[in-house]
Every structure is written in structure tokens, then in C-alpha cells.
Design a protein around this motif. Sequence first.
Motif, short mmCIF file in Angstrom:
data_model
loop_
_atom_site.label_atom_id
_atom_site.label_comp_id
_atom_site.label_asym_id
_atom_site.label_seq_id
_atom_site.Cartn_x
_atom_site.Cartn_y
_atom_site.Cartn_z
N ALA A 125 2.71 -9.94 -4.95
CA ALA A 125 1.76 -10.03 -3.85
C ALA A 125 1.23 -11.46 -3.86
CB ALA A 125 0.64 -9.02 -4.03
N TYR A 126 1.57 -12.24 -2.84
CA TYR A 126 1.29 -13.68 -2.87
C TYR A 126 0.39 -14.09 -1.70
CZ TYR A 126 2.14 -18.71 -3.25
OH TYR A 126 2.00 -20.07 -3.40
N LYS A 127 -0.83 -14.46 -2.04
CA LYS A 127 -1.79 -15.02 -1.09
C LYS A 127 -2.01 -14.14 0.14
CE LYS A 127 -1.34 -19.83 -2.57
NZ LYS A 127 -1.18 -21.25 -2.15
N GLY A 128 -2.13 -12.84 -0.09
CA GLY A 128 -2.57 -11.95 0.98
C GLY A 128 -4.08 -12.05 1.13
N THR A 129 -4.63 -11.36 2.14
CA THR A 129 -6.07 -11.49 2.38
C THR A 129 -6.89 -10.30 1.91
OG1 THR A 129 -5.86 -10.62 4.62
CG2 THR A 129 -5.75 -13.00 4.36
N ASP A 130 -6.31 -9.10 1.85
CA ASP A 130 -7.11 -7.95 1.42
C ASP A 130 -6.73 -7.61 -0.03
OD1 ASP A 130 -8.91 -5.90 1.41
OD2 ASP A 130 -7.96 -4.71 2.95
N ASP A 131 -6.18 -6.46 -0.30
CA ASP A 131 -5.86 -6.05 -1.67
C ASP A 131 -4.40 -6.32 -1.99
OD1 ASP A 131 -8.51 -4.95 -1.82
OD2 ASP A 131 -7.75 -3.25 -0.65
N ASP A 132 -4.11 -6.63 -3.26
CA ASP A 132 -2.72 -6.84 -3.66
C ASP A 132 -1.97 -5.51 -3.71
OD1 ASP A 132 -2.98 -9.61 -3.94
OD2 ASP A 132 -3.67 -9.42 -6.02
N PHE A 133 -2.55 -4.54 -4.45
CA PHE A 133 -1.88 -3.25 -4.68
C PHE A 133 -2.89 -2.14 -4.38
CE2 PHE A 133 -0.09 -6.39 -7.65
CZ PHE A 133 1.22 -6.43 -7.18
N ASP A 134 -2.68 -1.44 -3.27
CA ASP A 134 -3.61 -0.42 -2.78
C ASP A 134 -2.92 0.95 -2.86
OD1 ASP A 134 -5.43 1.15 -1.36
OD2 ASP A 134 -5.95 -0.46 0.00
N CYS A 135 -3.57 1.90 -3.51
CA CYS A 135 -2.96 3.21 -3.78
C CYS A 135 -3.87 4.32 -3.25
CB CYS A 135 -2.78 3.40 -5.29
SG CYS A 135 -2.13 1.97 -6.18
N ASP A 136 -3.26 5.31 -2.58
CA ASP A 136 -4.07 6.31 -1.89
C ASP A 136 -3.25 7.59 -1.70
OD1 ASP A 136 -6.22 7.41 -0.48
OD2 ASP A 136 -6.51 5.63 0.74
N PHE A 137 -3.95 8.67 -1.31
CA PHE A 137 -3.36 9.93 -0.83
C PHE A 137 -2.40 10.59 -1.83
CE2 PHE A 137 -3.74 9.17 4.07
CZ PHE A 137 -5.12 9.11 3.94
N GLY A 138 -2.62 10.37 -3.14
CA GLY A 138 -1.85 11.12 -4.12
C GLY A 138 -0.53 10.50 -4.50
N TRP A 139 -0.43 9.18 -4.44
CA TRP A 139 0.82 8.53 -4.90
C TRP A 139 0.92 8.66 -6.42
CZ3 TRP A 139 1.21 3.02 -6.76
CH2 TRP A 139 2.54 2.71 -7.09
N THR A 140 2.10 8.98 -6.92
CA THR A 140 2.30 9.23 -8.35
C THR A 140 3.49 8.46 -8.92
OG1 THR A 140 3.62 11.21 -7.85
CG2 THR A 140 1.26 11.53 -8.26
N GLY A 141 3.86 7.35 -8.31
CA GLY A 141 4.99 6.58 -8.81
C GLY A 141 4.60 5.64 -9.95
N THR A 142 5.57 4.81 -10.35
CA THR A 142 5.40 3.84 -11.43
C THR A 142 5.82 2.46 -10.95
OG1 THR A 142 5.79 5.49 -13.15
CG2 THR A 142 6.14 3.19 -13.75
N VAL A 143 5.03 1.45 -11.28
CA VAL A 143 5.39 0.06 -11.01
C VAL A 143 5.40 -0.69 -12.33
CG1 VAL A 143 4.65 -2.12 -9.98
CG2 VAL A 143 4.57 -0.02 -8.63
N GLN A 144 6.49 -1.40 -12.58
CA GLN A 144 6.59 -2.22 -13.78
C GLN A 144 6.98 -3.63 -13.39
OE1 GLN A 144 9.41 -0.95 -16.76
NE2 GLN A 144 8.22 -1.90 -18.39
N PHE A 145 6.31 -4.60 -14.00
CA PHE A 145 6.53 -6.02 -13.76
C PHE A 145 6.08 -6.38 -12.33
CE2 PHE A 145 10.17 -4.68 -16.51
CZ PHE A 145 9.59 -5.07 -17.71
N GLU A 167 0.84 -1.20 0.00
CA GLU A 167 0.00 0.00 0.00
C GLU A 167 0.87 1.24 0.00
OE1 GLU A 167 -4.06 1.99 1.69
OE2 GLU A 167 -3.37 0.12 2.58
N TRP A 168 0.49 2.17 -0.89
CA TRP A 168 1.18 3.45 -1.02
C TRP A 168 0.24 4.55 -0.55
CZ3 TRP A 168 1.27 -0.45 -4.57
CH2 TRP A 168 2.51 -0.93 -5.02
#
Length: 251
Positions: free
Chosen positions: A93-113, A80-81
Motif C-alpha cells: 500500500a503506497y501513499k494512499g490517503t485513507d487506510d492501508d489495510f481495512d478489514c470488515d464484515f467477517g473476513w477471515t483470510g491471511t496476509v503474509q509479507f 479493503e476486504w
Amino acid sequence: CGKATNNQGANVELEGAYKGFHGGTTDNDNSGTLKYVRIEYAGVPIIPNAEINTLTMGSVGSGTVIEYVQASYGLDDSFEWFGGTVNGKYLIAYKGTDDDFDCDFGWTGTVQFALGYRDGNLADGSGSNGFEVDNDGNGSAKAPFTAPIFANVSIIGPRANNTSFVDLNFQNGAQLRRNNKLKIYNTFITGYPTGLYIDSQRGSAKTNAANGELIVKNVVVAGTSGWGSSGFTALNSNVYGFGVAIADEEQ
């Protein structure tokens, strides 16, 4: 906790209520290097809406390196960002229980692969998604907008085939809501009840998509329960809004 910008202020308490504060104006802030790391059995919901995730990044700056990181078996979000400008590569993100990738509060980065991989028995009562993206909890127009870029991502949901058991708390491969401006490219989403859900109850993510500010391009959605007589039909599109839930209410 870093000193890059977010849309909540310069001294924001990190979710989880353990007195970690983040935020500032230094977008190239450097919190060091996290590389070739596996984080396991972390993350716990302390109280509703105040959870500790497996890897939580609050206003982390772009001088930070986060690559080859696997978050496994977490009891809340895997990654989470909350604001910031940090980038990432090769995230799992492997077998977590909530969200894999959670984005909030104005994050502006980049994720690749990146890869999200789920277990049909492991979901969270708040609703489990591959992506969950908000500008903030109220869907405000505070800047900077949550507008990260994800490219070359595989979101593998809990449903291996059309007879697989799936916990009823699983929701969407991507839940894009609350006035976010996410960009997703070259991505595969499968095995969730709904592939893509654009939710406009708080702030208009749907309007952002119509204006070309929220982008879903070159994305394949397959194996979602609502499509086709078998309930396991593939669909491909180059634009947002394909065979999915685009609604004015939250799920």
C-alpha cells in the motif's frame, strides 16, 4: 465480488454504491488470479462512508490468488476486504490517503509479507491508519467475526523524524475496533501519532484482546509522537496493550 461467506448476508451491495453484489456460502470460491499488478490513482470517496477503494474485495473466496499487488496513490483505502476467505501475499500500500489495510464484515483470510508506506501530505478527512479493522459498522457479534491473520508486515507512517510535517488527519498505525478479532504477528509499526489503538465503544475489541482472541504478538512499535522526551522512542512487546491507547471511546 465473490460468493464466500460474510457476516452481513448473501447479497450485500459493495461499498461505493455502484451495484456490485457479493456474498454466499462457498468459502473456496475462485475469482481468478491477480498477480504482479500495480493499481494506481484509483479510489475515490463518492459520498461519506460510501467510497471506492484501490482494491476492494467483497466476499472473495480462498480459491482466489492475490499476490505481488501494489496499490498506489489511491484516494481512499489501498486494500479493503468485506468478508470472504481470500488470502494474500506480497501486498504493498503506497501513499494512499485513507487506510492501508481495512478489514470488515467477517473476513477471515491471511496476509503474509506486506508493506504500508505513507506520505505526510496525503491523508483523509475520516482519519488515516495503517490498519483499520471492524467486525462491522456497529461492532456486532455477527459471525463470522472479522479475524484475519497478518504476519511479517511493515507499517511505515508519515513521520520520518520528530520534526516531520504530518497531516493532522493521520491517526494510528493500527486502529483495532468494533469487536474485531484480528491477529498480527512479526510486524513493525512506525511514524504514526499512535502506534496501536484498541477501541471498544462499539463492541468490545478490548475484551477480545483480554480473552486472547485479538492478538498482537512479536510487534515492534517505534517513532510514535507520544513516547519519550524526543517523541521518537522505540518499544517492543510480545503482548497487546503496550504503551498505546486502549480506550472505550472512538477516535
